[in-house]
Design a protein around this motif. Sequence first.
Motif, PDB file in Angstrom:
ATOM      1  N   ASN A 441       0.761  -1.206  -0.179  1.00  0.00           N
ATOM      2  CA  ASN A 441       0.054  -0.036   0.128  1.00  0.00           C
ATOM      3  C   ASN A 441       0.875   1.188   0.072  1.00  0.00           C
ATOM      4  OD1 ASN A 441      -2.455  -1.406  -0.018  1.00  0.00           O
ATOM      5  ND2 ASN A 441      -2.641  -1.278   2.266  1.00  0.00           N
ATOM      6  N   ALA A 442       2.025   1.246   0.825  1.00  0.00           N
ATOM      7  CA  ALA A 442       2.978   2.371   0.808  1.00  0.00           C
ATOM      8  C   ALA A 442       3.504   2.906  -0.515  1.00  0.00           C
ATOM      9  CB  ALA A 442       3.835   2.117   2.172  1.00  0.00           C
ATOM     10  N   LEU A 443       3.999   1.741  -1.162  1.00  0.00           N
ATOM     11  CA  LEU A 443       4.565   1.957  -2.439  1.00  0.00           C
ATOM     12  C   LEU A 443       3.828   2.119  -3.511  1.00  0.00           C
ATOM     13  CD1 LEU A 443       7.090   1.741  -4.066  1.00  0.00           C
ATOM     14  CD2 LEU A 443       6.694  -0.850  -4.334  1.00  0.00           C
ATOM     15  N   TYR A 444       2.245   1.451  -3.594  1.00  0.00           N
ATOM     16  CA  TYR A 444       1.239   2.171  -4.431  1.00  0.00           C
ATOM     17  C   TYR A 444       1.031   3.425  -4.238  1.00  0.00           C
ATOM     18  CZ  TYR A 444      -3.305   2.455  -6.707  1.00  0.00           C
ATOM     19  OH  TYR A 444      -4.320   2.809  -7.635  1.00  0.00           O
ATOM     20  N   TYR A 445       0.847   4.066  -2.934  1.00  0.00           N
ATOM     21  CA  TYR A 445       0.464   5.334  -2.669  1.00  0.00           C
ATOM     22  C   TYR A 445       1.837   6.392  -3.337  1.00  0.00           C
ATOM     23  CZ  TYR A 445      -0.831   9.791  -0.494  1.00  0.00           C
ATOM     24  OH  TYR A 445      -1.133  10.989  -0.139  1.00  0.00           O
ATOM     25  N   GLU A 449      -0.270   7.891  -6.328  1.00  0.00           N
ATOM     26  CA  GLU A 449      -0.841   9.279  -5.566  1.00  0.00           C
ATOM     27  C   GLU A 449       0.199  10.411  -5.697  1.00  0.00           C
ATOM     28  OE1 GLU A 449      -3.931   9.444  -5.005  1.00  0.00           O
ATOM     29  OE2 GLU A 449      -4.451   7.621  -5.476  1.00  0.00           O
ATOM     30  N   MET A 450       1.406  10.124  -5.057  1.00  0.00           N
ATOM     31  CA  MET A 450       2.237  11.316  -4.890  1.00  0.00           C
ATOM     32  C   MET A 450       3.399  11.612  -6.245  1.00  0.00           C
ATOM     33  SD  MET A 450       4.131  10.569  -1.039  1.00  0.00           S
ATOM     34  CE  MET A 450       4.847  12.089  -0.948  1.00  0.00           C
ATOM     35  N   ARG A 451       3.530  10.247  -6.791  1.00  0.00           N
ATOM     36  CA  ARG A 451       4.317  10.657  -8.058  1.00  0.00           C
ATOM     37  C   ARG A 451       5.298  11.600  -7.737  1.00  0.00           C
ATOM     38  NH1 ARG A 451      -0.006  10.737 -12.894  1.00  0.00           N
ATOM     39  NH2 ARG A 451      -1.105   8.741 -12.465  1.00  0.00           N
ATOM     40  N   PRO A 452       6.394  11.262  -6.673  1.00  0.00           N
ATOM     41  CA  PRO A 452       7.360  12.067  -6.392  1.00  0.00           C
ATOM     42  C   PRO A 452       8.515  12.460  -7.427  1.00  0.00           C
ATOM     43  CG  PRO A 452       7.988  10.067  -5.379  1.00  0.00           C
ATOM     44  CD  PRO A 452       6.704  10.160  -5.976  1.00  0.00           C
ATOM     45  N   GLU A 459      13.794   4.006 -10.272  1.00  0.00           N
ATOM     46  CA  GLU A 459      13.992   3.707  -9.067  1.00  0.00           C
ATOM     47  C   GLU A 459      12.618   3.081  -8.366  1.00  0.00           C
ATOM     48  OE1 GLU A 459      17.198   7.447  -7.869  1.00  0.00           O
ATOM     49  OE2 GLU A 459      15.082   7.696  -7.391  1.00  0.00           O
ATOM     50  N   LEU A 460      11.494   3.612  -9.000  1.00  0.00           N
ATOM     51  CA  LEU A 460      10.124   3.168  -8.590  1.00  0.00           C
ATOM     52  C   LEU A 460      10.200   1.614  -9.330  1.00  0.00           C
ATOM     53  CD1 LEU A 460       7.796   6.235  -9.022  1.00  0.00           C
ATOM     54  CD2 LEU A 460       8.620   5.086  -6.920  1.00  0.00           C
TER      55      LEU A 460
END
Length: 514
Positions: A441-445, A449-452, A459-460
């Motif tokens: 869930n953290a990696l999905y967000y 969602e964030m797309r930092p 890296e993602l």
Amino acid sequence: MILKSAQRNELALAKKAVLRAFGKDPNVTAFGYGFRRRGGRLTDEPAVIASVARKRPPGYLSRGRMLPKTVEVGGRRYGVDVVQAGPFSLAGGALPAAAGRGVSDPISDRFRPARQGCVLVNRGTGEQATFGCLVRDTGSGNTVILTSGHGLGSLAGARPGDRIAQPEDDDDVIGTLLRYNALGKDRVNPTSAALVSVQEKDVDTLVARNLMTPIQQKHPILGIHIANGSDGSSLFARIRPTMREMGVDFWGNESSLICDAIDFNMNVDKVGSHTGYTSSVVVGMGVTPVGLSHLGDSDYLVFDDLVQVDMGFALWRDRGAVVCLGGDGQTRAPLQPFPCRMLTGAEEVTGLPFAGDEELADKFRDGFLGQSKTGRMLTRAFYVNYEELAGRYDQMELTPTEKDHLGALYDRYRQIAQGALSTPNSPGYVVTTEHIADASNALYYLTVEMRPSWLSVEELNAAWELLEIFQRTEGMNRAQLTAMLNDDAVYREVHGILAAVPSIKHLGPLGADE
């Protein structure tokens, strides 16, 4: 331990050679020379002394950042001894607070007459320093106080005539700022010093609280404290160049009150207004600090031929204290260690107390990751890319909702980590479906969602591939996890994932972590 004149000259050249090659490395804090230590014991081997903020095993550094083991000068080869010390600063902003003291409380009380070691405050700038000693202004013949220039505000707008208080209030003024040496950013500065005009009736040659023998033939002066490291180590400027720069003397008694023959492992002591009385040992001579600035100023000041004293000797309000030959070398102020930039940065971004988790992080690194070749590879990759990772905190900004969610995860998994590392054989600590779901869930967000902007697509993608490996660990305890991370197939798989990411530098070849 005494260096021969020829050795000093050659070591000074060797130091300059290493400084030119590695002076811009962000982990390097100073270069000097002295004698090598092995296993904490002093040897008779002359060496260049390289100080670093954090000393790491060679495998955790890229080849380009590894300091040389030796350097050759004039056909003679000298070793390079790497020690952990610094970073050094002229100000207090970059330094941790003392966790303890020397043999006395900080010296902030009022003394009349004012004494060596007590606190001085510039009422114009608010800057603080330590009363160093009394000297004679050779121009006027008047008695003046010698102290730190930047300590009384030479870099903060101080002006001749500023009122100097002891200890701090308007009612406590004992003199005025006479002059200080201007610190230049385009030259080598011999010292940082200031003179305070006083009435002789208001000052004394004795030491505050009688904590130390006054300057005399059997207790000669070596220098003046000007900078301190975050580990409590110290740099002082030699007294004779300081007095020459400031135009002062000891009423013609220099030969009996000054010791010029400073050598490695020499016991030194001082009384300063921050840490009181301390005594430590000389660990470097001919020192050039790297990146020495004031309050984080990006324009660095260059000093050379300073003397480095081992940790536990001084903190920032001790600046200006005179350093003398004497003491047992072991009366030190216990200090907090230099904090990890990754943890302090995480705390600044999230508002969570990561900075206090250094001991837990070390246990995870050494007690868990260090027990497997895949873990050692991950640790090495972390340190080799440390500066890049730490620098990314500047690009991060979290919303209140994101911080709240991270706070809940932090509380849950910190407790789990503490328990698993403290009781590694407990059957209660295994990887569960919930743990894997939280990671997913953290990696999905993070991805959707964030797309930092501070993480690349490569890296993602690597993070998702590593998550797939983590999903295989469901039901495993610590011993089983370690066995899996020691498996050659898993090691190769993780190495391949990381090697495909362009931003990950100097991963090293397969087999480097056996």
